[in-house]
Design a protein around this motif. Structure first.
Motif: not given
Ligand code: B16
Ligand code: MG
Length: 212
Positions: A123-143
Motif C-alpha cells: 500500500l505504501i508503494e501505491k501511495l508513493g511514500i515508501t522512501h520516507y520510512f527508515s523502517h517498516v515494522s513487520n506485523p507477521a512478527l507481533h501479536p
C-alpha cells in the motif's frame, strides 16, 4: 528532543480503514452476520485473523468455527479488500501527509511505520511514500495491537528511546500499543474515544511544533 515519529497507516495516512470494514461487512454477510457500523473502531489495528475471531465471537458466540473456516473467511476478506484498494494512488493520501513528512525530514527526524497490515508494504508503494520510512515494522512478527511489538520494533530499528519518539494512531488499540511502548501518543480522531496524550481531528491539524 524528538528524533523519530512512528506512524500507523490505515486510518492515519489514508482512508483504508473504511475499505477494511466494508470488506469485512461483505465477507461475513456470507455466514449470516450483519456487521454494525459501531463495530468498526473495534477492528482498527487488529490483525486479519484476530478480526474474524472477534467478529464471530461477538456475533455468533454459540457457533464454533474451525480454524480452517476462519482462515478461509479471512482470506476471502483480503481478496475483497485488495480489489477495493486496487486503484489507489498518491492522490488517496490524506491531506497534509506529504507536507508533514517533508517537514519532519527537513527537521532531520526519522520516520517509522507500525501498521498491523500485511498489505502495508504494497500500500505504501501505491501511495508513493515508501522512501520516507527508515523502517517498516513487520506485523507477521507481533501479536495484534494493543501489543506494543510493532512500535518497539520501530524504536529499536531507528535506534531511539521511547522518550525520543512519538507515535501517531487512529485506533484505541493502537493508542494503547504506543502507550505500552512507553511513547507519547498523538491520536487522530475523536478525543472522547482516543486516550492519547493529544488528539487532533485530522493529521493536517497536527501543529509542527510538537516535533521540536
Ligand atoms: P491486513 P493499521 C490494520 O492496519 C487495520 O486497522 C485493521 O483493520 C486490519 O485488520 C489490520 O491492519 C490487518 O490488515 O488484513 O491488511 O493484514 O491501522 O494498523 O495500519
Ligand atoms: Mg489504523
Amino acid at each position: 528532543m524528538i528524533k523519530a515519529v512512528i506512524f500507523d497507516l490505515d486510518g492515519v495516512l489514508t482512508d483504508t480503514s473504511t475499505y477494511h470494514f466494508a470488506a469485512w461487512k461483505e465477507t461475513v454477510a456470507s455466514v449470516g452476520i450483519e456487521l454494525k457500523a459501531s463495530f468498526e473502531p473495534e477492528l482498527r489495528g487488529i490483525s486479519r485473523f484476530d478480526s474474524i475471531k472477534k467478529i464471530t465471537d461477538v456475533y455468533l458466540p454459540k457457533t464454533s468455527f474451525k480454524t480452517s473456516q476462519l482462515e478461509s473467511l479471512a482470506a476471502k476478506k483480503n481478496e475483497v479488500y485488495l480489489e477495493k484498494i486496487k486503484t489507489m494512488t498518491e492522490a488517496d493520501l490524506y491531506p497534509g501527509v506529504l507536507e508533514l513528512f517533508e517537514t519532519l525530514k527537513h527537521k532531520g527526524l526519522l520516520l517509522g511505520l507500525a501498521s498491523a497490515s500485511l498489505n502495508a508494504p504494497m500500500l505504501i508503494e501505491k501511495l508513493g511514500i515508501t522512501h520516507y520510512f527508515s523502517h517498516v515494522s513487520n506485523p507477521a512478527l507481533h501479536p495484534s495491537k494493543p501489543d506494543p511489538g510493532l512500535f518497539i520494533e520501530g524504536l529499536e530499528a531507528l535506534h531511539v528511546s521511547p522518550e525520543q519518539a512519538l507515535g501517531v494512531e487512529d485506533a484505541p488499540a493502537g493508542i494503547a500499543a504506543i502507550k505500552a511502548a512507553k511513547m507519547k501518543a498523538i491520536g487522530i480522531g475523536d478525543p472522547k474515544t482516543l486516550k492519547a496524550d493529544v488528539v487532533f481531528k485530522t493529521l493536517a491539524d497536527i501543529p509542527y511544533y510538537l516535533f521540536d
